[in-house]
Design an enzyme around this catalytic site. Structure first.
Site, PDB file in Angstrom:
ATOM      1  N   CYS A 132       0.837  -1.202   0.000  1.00  0.00           N
ATOM      2  CA  CYS A 132       0.000   0.000   0.000  1.00  0.00           C
ATOM      3  C   CYS A 132       0.876   1.258   0.000  1.00  0.00           C
ATOM      4  CB  CYS A 132      -0.915  -0.050   1.225  1.00  0.00           C
ATOM      5  SG  CYS A 132      -1.778   1.473   1.615  1.00  0.00           S
ATOM      6  N   CYS A 182       0.134   3.788   2.674  1.00  0.00           N
ATOM      7  CA  CYS A 182       0.584   3.271   3.970  1.00  0.00           C
ATOM      8  C   CYS A 182       2.067   3.562   4.178  1.00  0.00           C
ATOM      9  CB  CYS A 182       0.355   1.761   4.060  1.00  0.00           C
ATOM     10  SG  CYS A 182      -1.364   1.253   3.982  1.00  0.00           S
TER      11      CYS A 182
END
Length: 107
Positions: free
Chosen positions: A30, A33
Site C-alpha cells: 500500500c 501506507c
C-alpha cells in the site's frame, strides 16, 4: 522505529499500555501506507515518551483487522486505557496526527 504488533500480542499491548496508543493498520504493498509510515516515524520521535505507536500488517493479522472492522488502509485507531477513542481512514498530515495525539494525551 515503530514496533510491529500482531494478532497474538495486540490485545495485551493495548489493554496494558499506560500510555495512549495509536495503531497503524497497513500493508507493505500500500503506497499511502508507506507514506504515512514516514510521517508516523517522525511523530513518534516527538511523542515517544507520551504515546505508543504500533503498526499492524493487515495481511498477516486478519483476526485483529476483522475485529476492528478494517476495510480500507491505511487506518489509524487511537486507544486510551484500552478503549477505542478515535479512528481515521487514510493519510493525515503530520500536524493533524500531532493534534489527535495531543487531544488523546490531554483527555
Amino acid at each position: 522505529m515503530l514496533q510491529e504488533i500482531n494478532d497474538d500480542n495486540f490485545e495485551k499491548l493495548i489493554s496494558e499500555s499506560e500510555k495512549p496508543v495509536l495503531v497503524d493498520f497497513w500493508a507493505p504493498w500500500c503506497a499511502p501506507c508507506r507514506a504515512l509510515s514516514v510521517l508516523l516515524e517522525e511523530v513518534f520521535s516527538e511523542f515517544h515518551t507520551k504515546v505508543s505507536i504500533f503498526k499492524l500488517n493487515v495481511d498477516n493479522n486478519p483476526k485483529t483487522s476483522d475485529k476492528h472492522g478494517i476495510r480500507s488502509i491505511p487506518t489509524m485507531i487511537f486507544f486510551k486505557n484500552g478503549e477505542k477513542k478515535d479512528i481515521h481512514i487514510g493519510i493525515l498530515s503530520k500536524e493533524d496526527i500531532r493534534k489527535k495525539l495531543d487531544a488523546l494525551v490531554i483527555s
